[in-house]
Design a protein around this motif. Structure first.
Motif, PDB file in Angstrom:
ATOM      1  N   ARG A  89      44.810  61.655  39.424  1.00 36.02           N
ATOM      2  CA  ARG A  89      45.566  60.439  39.476  1.00 36.02           C
ATOM      3  C   ARG A  89      45.565  59.818  40.799  1.00 36.02           C
ATOM      4  O   ARG A  89      45.490  58.453  41.237  1.00 36.02           O
ATOM      5  N   LEU A  90      45.977  60.599  41.929  1.00 33.86           N
ATOM      6  CA  LEU A  90      46.000  59.862  43.277  1.00 33.86           C
ATOM      7  C   LEU A  90      44.911  59.150  43.833  1.00 33.86           C
ATOM      8  O   LEU A  90      45.263  58.034  44.245  1.00 33.86           O
ATOM      9  N   PRO A  91      43.775  59.815  43.818  1.00 31.05           N
ATOM     10  CA  PRO A  91      42.617  58.859  44.167  1.00 31.05           C
ATOM     11  C   PRO A  91      42.352  57.631  43.625  1.00 31.05           C
ATOM     12  O   PRO A  91      42.166  56.630  44.083  1.00 31.05           O
ATOM     13  N   ARG A  92      42.943  57.505  42.073  1.00 31.80           N
ATOM     14  CA  ARG A  92      42.390  56.460  41.341  1.00 31.80           C
ATOM     15  C   ARG A  92      43.755  55.351  41.900  1.00 31.80           C
ATOM     16  O   ARG A  92      43.517  54.223  42.079  1.00 31.80           O
ATOM     17  N   LEU A  93      45.031  55.590  42.062  1.00 23.98           N
ATOM     18  CA  LEU A  93      45.999  55.130  42.605  1.00 23.98           C
ATOM     19  C   LEU A  93      45.672  54.142  44.050  1.00 23.98           C
ATOM     20  O   LEU A  93      45.808  53.123  44.419  1.00 23.98           O
ATOM     21  N   LEU A  94      45.207  55.341  44.901  1.00 24.41           N
ATOM     22  CA  LEU A  94      44.901  54.725  46.284  1.00 24.41           C
ATOM     23  C   LEU A  94      43.699  53.728  46.240  1.00 24.41           C
ATOM     24  O   LEU A  94      43.719  52.714  47.165  1.00 24.41           O
ATOM     25  N   ASN A  95      42.766  53.666  45.085  1.00 27.64           N
ATOM     26  CA  ASN A  95      41.692  52.830  45.295  1.00 27.64           C
ATOM     27  C   ASN A  95      42.037  51.538  44.242  1.00 27.64           C
ATOM     28  O   ASN A  95      41.336  50.722  44.308  1.00 27.64           O
ATOM     29  N   MET A  96      43.064  51.333  43.476  1.00 24.61           N
ATOM     30  CA  MET A  96      43.325  50.709  42.598  1.00 24.61           C
ATOM     31  C   MET A  96      43.731  49.380  43.359  1.00 24.61           C
ATOM     32  O   MET A  96      43.276  48.152  42.886  1.00 24.61           O
ATOM     33  N   VAL A  97      44.288  49.186  44.437  1.00 25.99           N
ATOM     34  CA  VAL A  97      44.752  48.110  45.307  1.00 25.99           C
ATOM     35  C   VAL A  97      43.402  47.281  45.542  1.00 25.99           C
ATOM     36  O   VAL A  97      43.287  46.035  45.471  1.00 25.99           O
ATOM     37  N   PRO A  98      42.669  47.952  46.502  1.00 25.92           N
ATOM     38  CA  PRO A  98      41.516  47.359  46.915  1.00 25.92           C
ATOM     39  C   PRO A  98      40.506  46.847  45.553  1.00 25.92           C
ATOM     40  O   PRO A  98      39.941  45.832  45.766  1.00 25.92           O
ATOM     41  N   TYR A  99      40.532  47.654  44.245  1.00 28.41           N
ATOM     42  CA  TYR A  99      39.874  47.255  43.477  1.00 28.41           C
ATOM     43  C   TYR A  99      40.380  45.704  42.794  1.00 28.41           C
ATOM     44  O   TYR A  99      39.549  44.867  42.637  1.00 28.41           O
ATOM     45  N   PHE A 100      41.554  45.644  42.791  1.00 30.75           N
ATOM     46  CA  PHE A 100      41.989  44.416  42.133  1.00 30.75           C
ATOM     47  C   PHE A 100      42.049  43.267  43.117  1.00 30.75           C
ATOM     48  O   PHE A 100      41.932  42.298  42.819  1.00 30.75           O
ATOM     49  N   ILE A 101      42.128  43.735  44.357  1.00 32.74           N
ATOM     50  CA  ILE A 101      41.885  42.659  45.589  1.00 32.74           C
ATOM     51  C   ILE A 101      40.264  42.068  45.390  1.00 32.74           C
ATOM     52  O   ILE A 101      40.063  40.854  45.533  1.00 32.74           O
ATOM     53  N   THR A 132      47.610  51.647  28.505  1.00 30.24           N
ATOM     54  CA  THR A 132      49.091  52.187  28.992  1.00 30.24           C
ATOM     55  C   THR A 132      49.174  53.046  29.998  1.00 30.24           C
ATOM     56  O   THR A 132      49.992  52.875  30.987  1.00 30.24           O
ATOM     57  N   GLN A 133      48.077  53.738  30.390  1.00 29.09           N
ATOM     58  CA  GLN A 133      48.000  54.528  31.529  1.00 29.09           C
ATOM     59  C   GLN A 133      47.873  53.520  32.720  1.00 29.09           C
ATOM     60  O   GLN A 133      48.512  53.720  33.911  1.00 29.09           O
ATOM     61  N   LEU A 134      46.885  52.483  32.367  1.00 30.69           N
ATOM     62  CA  LEU A 134      47.033  51.399  33.668  1.00 30.69           C
ATOM     63  C   LEU A 134      48.320  50.951  33.928  1.00 30.69           C
ATOM     64  O   LEU A 134      48.357  50.742  35.200  1.00 30.69           O
ATOM     65  N   THR A 135      48.859  50.472  32.914  1.00 28.80           N
ATOM     66  CA  THR A 135      50.220  50.003  33.203  1.00 28.80           C
ATOM     67  C   THR A 135      51.183  50.845  33.930  1.00 28.80           C
ATOM     68  O   THR A 135      52.081  50.720  34.952  1.00 28.80           O
ATOM     69  N   ASN A 136      51.374  52.206  33.620  1.00 29.50           N
ATOM     70  CA  ASN A 136      51.953  53.059  34.207  1.00 29.50           C
ATOM     71  C   ASN A 136      51.627  53.307  35.688  1.00 29.50           C
ATOM     72  O   ASN A 136      52.427  53.664  36.768  1.00 29.50           O
ATOM     73  N   ASP A 137      50.120  53.234  35.869  1.00 21.59           N
ATOM     74  CA  ASP A 137      49.752  53.422  37.398  1.00 21.59           C
ATOM     75  C   ASP A 137      50.372  52.070  38.159  1.00 21.59           C
ATOM     76  O   ASP A 137      50.705  52.286  39.362  1.00 21.59           O
ATOM     77  N   LEU A 138      50.327  50.947  37.554  1.00 23.73           N
ATOM     78  CA  LEU A 138      50.757  49.757  38.483  1.00 23.73           C
ATOM     79  C   LEU A 138      52.238  49.707  38.771  1.00 23.73           C
ATOM     80  O   LEU A 138      52.635  49.508  39.780  1.00 23.73           O
ATOM     81  N   ASN A 139      53.001  50.442  37.786  1.00 21.98           N
ATOM     82  CA  ASN A 139      54.339  50.561  37.889  1.00 21.98           C
ATOM     83  C   ASN A 139      54.484  51.520  39.072  1.00 21.98           C
ATOM     84  O   ASN A 139      55.648  51.474  39.772  1.00 21.98           O
TER      85      ASN A 139
END
Length: 335
Positions: free
Chosen positions: A8-20, A39-46
């Motif tokens: 999960r951690l690598p995905r979380l760290l890459n999500m911010v630049p992904y959405f930018i 649902t998992q995406l929403t949990n990651d955003l939270n």
């Protein structure tokens, strides 16, 4: 859905630049691209909402807007670019990807070659190798591997023409695919075999033909248990069983052939059982071990091995007589 932190951690760290890089993308689209559920995406955003810079005040934490269908980043906390691979990480990833090209059925070779080219270009690793690879056309995936992989992905039944090593015969059967697994550097299709009414592993290089059927795969729920994935030598009780005595200096045989019920005797020899599908194949195998492996039962296998041994000795004597060579164990002639 719980996931290991290492995934999960690598995905979380890459999500911010992904959405930018993808402003205004919907949660459904992002979840599909990232390979997770909404649902998992929403949990990651939270989770990202409580991450940020030291101090962890309102102005230090990552800020996102995702109350509606789309996701927008309002404060990145400095995470503006995706993580970069180190030289060691990139090299390890390239080695793994290149090994996958040699494993049929694991993935589309064209897609793997494309990933290799992108990593080499972005990371600058193995530049010379990248140049050499650039001019080489990726090898096309074999039709059989492509068919099997498609059936697994689409959840369709398969009709296979398969060489069974245990039976020493080519058989045709309908199977319900479960997954593709790698065992000892070989690709296997794990599937529910309707003929055997059990889970079996089918080695890719022994599949002579594969046809994807229109009917859905119907493997029982327990057939999808991960414990079956390594079950290379399933004990098929429909096959005849040989009882053997293995000499101490031939114990290595047990590392190469599936055996069960091993009992070590006082002299170091081993008594064990082995299933076989073809009497002729088993007799040929046992005769090749000479005195190192002795067949105790069944009687028909004992007789078949004895007949082969007698025929071999007769052929040896005939060859020796024609050349004037003395057969080992025979007395010297006085003439």
């Amino acid at each position: 859905m719980s996931q290991r932190l290492s995934h999960r951690l690598p995905r979380l760290l890459n999500m911010v630049p992904y959405f930018i890089a993808n402003p205004g993308i919907t949660k459904a689209e992002a979840a599909a691209e990232l390979g997770v559920s909404v649902t998992q995406l929403t949990n990651d955003l939270n989770q990202l909402w409580v991450c940020g810079l030291p101090g962890y005040g309102p102005g230090d934490l990552i800020d996102l807007s995702f109350a509606e269908e789309t996701v927008d980043v309002t404060f990145s906390a400095g995470i503006d670019r995706p993580l970069r691979l180190t030289s060691t990480e990139a090299t390890a990833l390239l080695i793994s990807l290149r090994s996958l090209v040699e494993m049929p059925g694991t993935a589309d070779p064209t897609a793997i070659e494309g990933a290799i080219a992108k990593i080499e270009s972005a990371a600058g690793v193995a530049a010379a190798g990248g140049i050499a690879q650039a001019g080489r056309r990726p090898e096309a995936e074999s039709p059989i591997a492509a068919t099997v992989r498609s059936a697994v992905r689409r959840g369709r039944a398969l009709e296979l023409t398969y060489f069974s090593a245990s039976r020493d015969a080519v058989t045709e059967r309908v199977v319900d695919p479960v997954r593709i697994v790698l065992v000892d550097n070989n690709s296997y299709l794990q599937a529910w075999c309707r003929e055997a009414a059990g889970v079996r592993l089918f080695r890719f290089d022994r599949i002579d033909a594969a046809t994807e059927l229109s009917e859905p795969a119907q493997a029982p729920a327990d057939a999808r248990d991960d414990t079956h994935a390594m079950d290379l030598f399933h004990d098929d009780d429909t096959l005849p069983q040989a009882r053997l005595t293995i000499a101490p200096d031939h114990a290595w045989v047990m590392d190469y052939y599936p055996m069960s019920g091993e009992v070590v005797r006082g002299d170091g020899s081993i008594e064990a059982s082995m299933r076989f599908g073809s009497l002729d194949w088993m007799a040929r195998l046992m005769a090749g071990f000479g005195p190192g492996v002795r067949v105790l039962e069944p009687v028909e296998l004992v007789e078949a091995v004895r007949a082969r041994a007698v025929a071999a000795l007769a052929a040896y004597r005939e060859s020796a007589d024609s050349t004037g060579t003395r057969v080992a164990g025979e007395p010297k002639s006085d003439t």
